[in-house]
Design a protein around this motif. Structure first.
Motif, PDB file in Angstrom:
ATOM      1  N   SER A   1      -1.020  -2.883   8.296  1.00  0.00           N
ATOM      2  CA  SER A   1       0.270  -3.048   8.955  1.00  0.00           C
ATOM      3  C   SER A   1       0.136  -4.139  10.008  1.00  0.00           C
ATOM      4  O   SER A   1      -0.984  -4.465  10.450  1.00  0.00           O
ATOM      5  CB  SER A   1       0.676  -1.746   9.635  1.00  0.00           C
ATOM      6  N   ASP A   2       1.245  -4.694  10.426  1.00  0.00           N
ATOM      7  CA  ASP A   2       1.189  -5.692  11.505  1.00  0.00           C
ATOM      8  C   ASP A   2       1.463  -5.036  12.857  1.00  0.00           C
ATOM      9  O   ASP A   2       1.837  -5.691  13.809  1.00  0.00           O
ATOM     10  CB  ASP A   2       2.187  -6.836  11.241  1.00  0.00           C
ATOM     11  N   SER A   3       1.233  -3.718  12.907  1.00  0.00           N
ATOM     12  CA  SER A   3       1.474  -2.979  14.149  1.00  0.00           C
ATOM     13  C   SER A   3       0.146  -2.655  14.816  1.00  0.00           C
ATOM     14  O   SER A   3      -0.925  -2.885  14.258  1.00  0.00           O
ATOM     15  CB  SER A   3       2.198  -1.677  13.804  1.00  0.00           C
ATOM     16  N   ALA A   4       0.239  -2.099  15.998  1.00  0.00           N
ATOM     17  CA  ALA A   4      -0.952  -1.599  16.692  1.00  0.00           C
ATOM     18  C   ALA A   4      -0.673  -0.149  17.081  1.00  0.00           C
ATOM     19  O   ALA A   4       0.372   0.133  17.656  1.00  0.00           O
ATOM     20  CB  ALA A   4      -1.258  -2.437  17.928  1.00  0.00           C
ATOM     21  N   PRO A   5      -1.556   0.766  16.816  1.00  0.00           N
ATOM     22  CA  PRO A   5      -2.808   0.568  16.074  1.00  0.00           C
ATOM     23  C   PRO A   5      -2.550   0.206  14.611  1.00  0.00           C
ATOM     24  O   PRO A   5      -1.525   0.582  14.057  1.00  0.00           O
ATOM     25  CB  PRO A   5      -3.505   1.931  16.183  1.00  0.00           C
ATOM     26  N   THR A   6      -3.505  -0.515  14.055  1.00  0.00           N
ATOM     27  CA  THR A   6      -3.331  -0.988  12.685  1.00  0.00           C
ATOM     28  C   THR A   6      -3.446   0.168  11.691  1.00  0.00           C
ATOM     29  O   THR A   6      -4.372   0.968  11.743  1.00  0.00           O
ATOM     30  CB  THR A   6      -4.422  -2.030  12.356  1.00  0.00           C
ATOM     31  N   LEU A   7      -2.473   0.213  10.791  1.00  0.00           N
ATOM     32  CA  LEU A   7      -2.544   1.168   9.693  1.00  0.00           C
ATOM     33  C   LEU A   7      -3.170   0.452   8.506  1.00  0.00           C
ATOM     34  O   LEU A   7      -2.966  -0.750   8.329  1.00  0.00           O
ATOM     35  CB  LEU A   7      -1.142   1.642   9.306  1.00  0.00           C
ATOM     36  N   SER A   8      -3.913   1.196   7.723  1.00  0.00           N
ATOM     37  CA  SER A   8      -4.491   0.581   6.524  1.00  0.00           C
ATOM     38  C   SER A   8      -4.248   1.490   5.332  1.00  0.00           C
ATOM     39  O   SER A   8      -4.226   2.722   5.474  1.00  0.00           O
ATOM     40  CB  SER A   8      -5.988   0.328   6.700  1.00  0.00           C
ATOM     41  N   VAL A   9      -4.022   0.874   4.210  1.00  0.00           N
ATOM     42  CA  VAL A   9      -3.911   1.619   2.958  1.00  0.00           C
ATOM     43  C   VAL A   9      -4.549   0.793   1.853  1.00  0.00           C
ATOM     44  O   VAL A   9      -4.392  -0.429   1.818  1.00  0.00           O
ATOM     45  CB  VAL A   9      -2.448   1.987   2.633  1.00  0.00           C
ATOM     46  N   GLY A  10      -5.299   1.439   1.025  1.00  0.00           N
ATOM     47  CA  GLY A  10      -5.932   0.743  -0.095  1.00  0.00           C
ATOM     48  C   GLY A  10      -5.847   1.615  -1.330  1.00  0.00           C
ATOM     49  O   GLY A  10      -5.626   2.829  -1.234  1.00  0.00           O
ATOM     50  N   TRP A  11      -5.988   0.967  -2.453  1.00  0.00           N
ATOM     51  CA  TRP A  11      -5.986   1.740  -3.705  1.00  0.00           C
ATOM     52  C   TRP A  11      -6.682   0.928  -4.782  1.00  0.00           C
ATOM     53  O   TRP A  11      -6.882  -0.282  -4.660  1.00  0.00           O
ATOM     54  CB  TRP A  11      -4.559   2.116  -4.136  1.00  0.00           C
ATOM     55  N   ASP A  12      -7.056   1.609  -5.818  1.00  0.00           N
ATOM     56  CA  ASP A  12      -7.644   0.955  -6.977  1.00  0.00           C
ATOM     57  C   ASP A  12      -6.543   0.751  -8.009  1.00  0.00           C
ATOM     58  O   ASP A  12      -5.550   1.472  -8.031  1.00  0.00           O
ATOM     59  CB  ASP A  12      -8.767   1.805  -7.591  1.00  0.00           C
ATOM     60  N   TRP A  13      -6.727  -0.279  -8.825  1.00  0.00           N
ATOM     61  CA  TRP A  13      -5.745  -0.554  -9.873  1.00  0.00           C
ATOM     62  C   TRP A  13      -6.461  -0.849 -11.188  1.00  0.00           C
ATOM     63  O   TRP A  13      -7.661  -1.175 -11.186  1.00  0.00           O
ATOM     64  CB  TRP A  13      -4.860  -1.748  -9.489  1.00  0.00           C
ATOM     65  N   ASN A  14      -5.740  -0.693 -12.267  1.00  0.00           N
ATOM     66  CA  ASN A  14      -6.279  -0.989 -13.600  1.00  0.00           C
ATOM     67  C   ASN A  14      -5.269  -1.825 -14.363  1.00  0.00           C
ATOM     68  O   ASN A  14      -4.064  -1.709 -14.165  1.00  0.00           O
ATOM     69  CB  ASN A  14      -6.518   0.308 -14.382  1.00  0.00           C
ATOM     70  N   VAL A  15      -5.796  -2.674 -15.224  1.00  0.00           N
ATOM     71  CA  VAL A  15      -4.922  -3.459 -16.113  1.00  0.00           C
ATOM     72  C   VAL A  15      -4.700  -2.641 -17.377  1.00  0.00           C
ATOM     73  O   VAL A  15      -5.658  -2.239 -18.032  1.00  0.00           O
ATOM     74  CB  VAL A  15      -5.561  -4.815 -16.473  1.00  0.00           C
ATOM     75  N   THR A  16      -3.448  -2.361 -17.687  1.00  0.00           N
ATOM     76  CA  THR A  16      -3.126  -1.624 -18.920  1.00  0.00           C
ATOM     77  C   THR A  16      -2.100  -2.451 -19.701  1.00  0.00           C
ATOM     78  O   THR A  16      -1.707  -3.544 -19.249  1.00  0.00           O
ATOM     79  CB  THR A  16      -2.504  -0.244 -18.602  1.00  0.00           C
ATOM     80  N   GLU A  17      -1.654  -1.905 -20.821  1.00  0.00           N
ATOM     81  CA  GLU A  17      -0.657  -2.639 -21.611  1.00  0.00           C
ATOM     82  C   GLU A  17       0.665  -2.765 -20.853  1.00  0.00           C
ATOM     83  O   GLU A  17       1.504  -3.595 -21.195  1.00  0.00           O
ATOM     84  CB  GLU A  17      -0.438  -1.967 -22.982  1.00  0.00           C
TER      85      GLU A  17
END
Lengths: 237, 130
Positions: free
Chosen positions: B56-72
Motif C-alpha cells: 500500500s502507499d500508506s503508513a504503516p505499509t500493508l503488504s499482500v502477496g500471492w502465487d499464480w499459475n498459468v492455465t488455459e
C-alpha cells in the motif's frame, strides 16, 4: 535463489539481536496466516541436559504453564525434532501420549500448527513452529505455503545460530589437531590403541597421549565419550 | 499478552487502500528450465507459476502477496497462497483471523489489474520494482 528468498535472507542477516531476528521470522509467519510462532534451538552436548534457547509470541500465561509443567521434555513436536528432519502437523494422534499438552495449548488459542525441525553439521537442532486458532491447515494450503515455511525455518536457523551459538556451545568447538582427529576417527570406528598405532605408524604410547589430549580438549572422561561428543559436534567428518 | 506483526484495520477501510506492485517473479531455478517449461506449458504438458507482491502507499505499509499459475484461462491466483501483514478487525475491534482476512483480500486483489502488471514485470529483464 528466488527474489523473495534473497529479500528474506538479507533481512535476517541484517538483524543484530534476537528480538529483531525473531520479529522478522514472526512477521513472515503472520503473513503466511499463522498468528503464533515459536523458534527454539538446542546444542548437541551435553547429551543429558543440552542447553536450549527459545523465543515465541505465544501467550505469556501459556509460556509460563509450559515451563511449570515441564512440557519441553514431553512435547511430541520437540521429541520428533530430536529424531527427524521432516515437518509435522499438529494432530490428536501426534499428541496421543500427551493429550493434556494439546488441550492446554488449545485453551490459549494454539490449536492448529505446523513444525519444522532443522539441524546442521555442528549438531545444532532448531524447531520452528507456526500455529493459529482457526481454521485447520488444509492440505491445499500447506501445499501452497510449504516452500515459504521451510525457507523460513532455514533462515531462522541461520539467523539465530549466529546470535545463539556462543551461548549454546560455550567456548565453541574445540580445536583438535589433524593428528588428534585421525586418532579419534579410528578410535570411533572401534580400533584399539594398538590398531591405531599400526595404522598411523605411531607407537601405542603416542596414540594414548593424543587420545588423552583429545579427552582434555573435549572435556570428557574417556575416549568413548570423546567419540560421541566429537560426532555430535560434527568434528569427525 | 502476546504480540504479533499484523497491521490491524477495519474491513471497511480496505476500499481506500491504494495497492502498488512491488515485485513479481517466475518460480524457476534457472533460465533453461524456465524456457523448457515454457515450451511444455505451451504444449499443455505442464504449468508455469510464480509469485507477486503488492504494497500500500500508506503508513504503516500493508503488504499482500500471492502465487499464480498459468492455465488455459490465463493467470490464475492461488487462493491458498495469499499472504499478508494485514489483519482485518470487526466493528468491535476483534480480529477476523488470518484466513478470513486472506479471503477478503482475494476479492480485493481480483479487482486489481494484477495480471498485466505481473506479465510486464516477469518479461522485463531489468524490473524496476514499483
Amino acid at each position: 535463489m528466488k527474489g523473495w528468498q534473497l529479500d528474506q535472507l538479507r533481512l535476517i542477516r541484517a538483524a543484530t539481536s534476537t528480538e529483531d531476528t525473531f520479529k522478522s521470522i514472526l512477521a513472515e509467519a503472520n503473513r503466511l496466516g499463522f498468528q503464533y510462532c515459536s523458534f527454539g534451538m538446542k546444542a548437541p552436548v551435553p547429551i543429558v541436559a543440552p542447553p536450549v534457547i527459545w523465543c515465541s509470541n505465544y501467550p505469556a500465561e501459556w509460556q509460563k504453564r509450559y515451563e511449570e509443567q515441564g512440557y519441553l521434555r514431553r512435547d511430541p513436536t520437540v521429541l520428533h525434532a530430536m529424531v527427524s528432519d521432516s515437518p509435522v502437523l499438529w494432530s490428536d494422534a501426534l499428541f496421543a501420549e500427551c493429550p493434556e499438552l494439546r488441550r492446554e495449548a488449545a485453551s490459549f488459542g494454539l490449536v492448529h500448527g505446523w513444525a519444522q525441525p532443522r539441524r546442521d553439521a555442528q549438531g545444532m537442532v532448531s524447531l520452528l513452529s507456526c500455529a493459529r486458532s482457526d481454521p485447520p491447515i488444509s492440505p491445499e494450503e500447506l501445499d501452497s505455503k510449504i516452500e515459504r515455511l521451510q525457507w523460513l525455518s532455514y533462515i531462522g536457523h541461520e539467523g539465530m545460530l549466529k546470535l545463539w551459538s556462543t551461548t549454546l556451545r560455550g567456548s565453541g568447538a574445540p580445536d583438535l589437531s589433524q593428528r588428534q582427529l585421525e586418532v579419534l576417527r579410528w578410535s570411533s570406528d572401534g580400533k584399539t590403541s594398538a590398531d591405531v598405532a599400526q595404522i598411523l605408524g605411531l607407537s601405542e604410547a603416542t596414540v594414548n597421549f593424543h587420545m588423552r589430549q583429545v579427552c582434555l580438549k573435549l572435556g570428557t572422561a574417556n575416549k568413548t565419550a570423546a567419540a560421541v561428543r566429537a560426532a555430535l559436534l560434527g568434528l569427525l567428518w | 499478552m502476546s504480540f504479533d506483526c499484523y497491521v490491524r484495520m477495519p474491513a471497511e477501510w480496505l476500499t481506500e487502500v491504494r495497492w502498488l506492485h512491488l515485485q513479481s517473479g517466475v518460480d524457476v531455478d534457472d533460465a533453461e528450465v524456465g524456457a523448457s517449461r515454457a515450451c511444455e506449458a505451451a504444449c499443455g504438458l505442464t504449468s508455469i507459476g510464480g509469485y507477486t507482491e503488492w504494497v500500500s502507499d500508506s503508513a504503516p505499509t500493508l503488504s499482500v502477496g500471492w502465487d499464480w499459475n498459468v492455465t488455459e484461462h490465463g493467470l490464475q491466483l492461488d487462493h491458498c497462497s495469499v499472504r499478508t501483514n494485514l489483519m482485518l478487525v470487526d466493528r468491535h475491534g476483534r480480529d477476523q483471523g488470518p484466513s478470513a482476512t486472506a479471503r477478503t483480500l482475494v476479492g480485493v486483489v481480483e479487482a486489481l489489474s494484477w495480471r498485466s502488471m505481473v506479465l510486464e514485470a516477469v518479461q522485463d529483464p531489468c524490473p524496476a520494482g514499483r
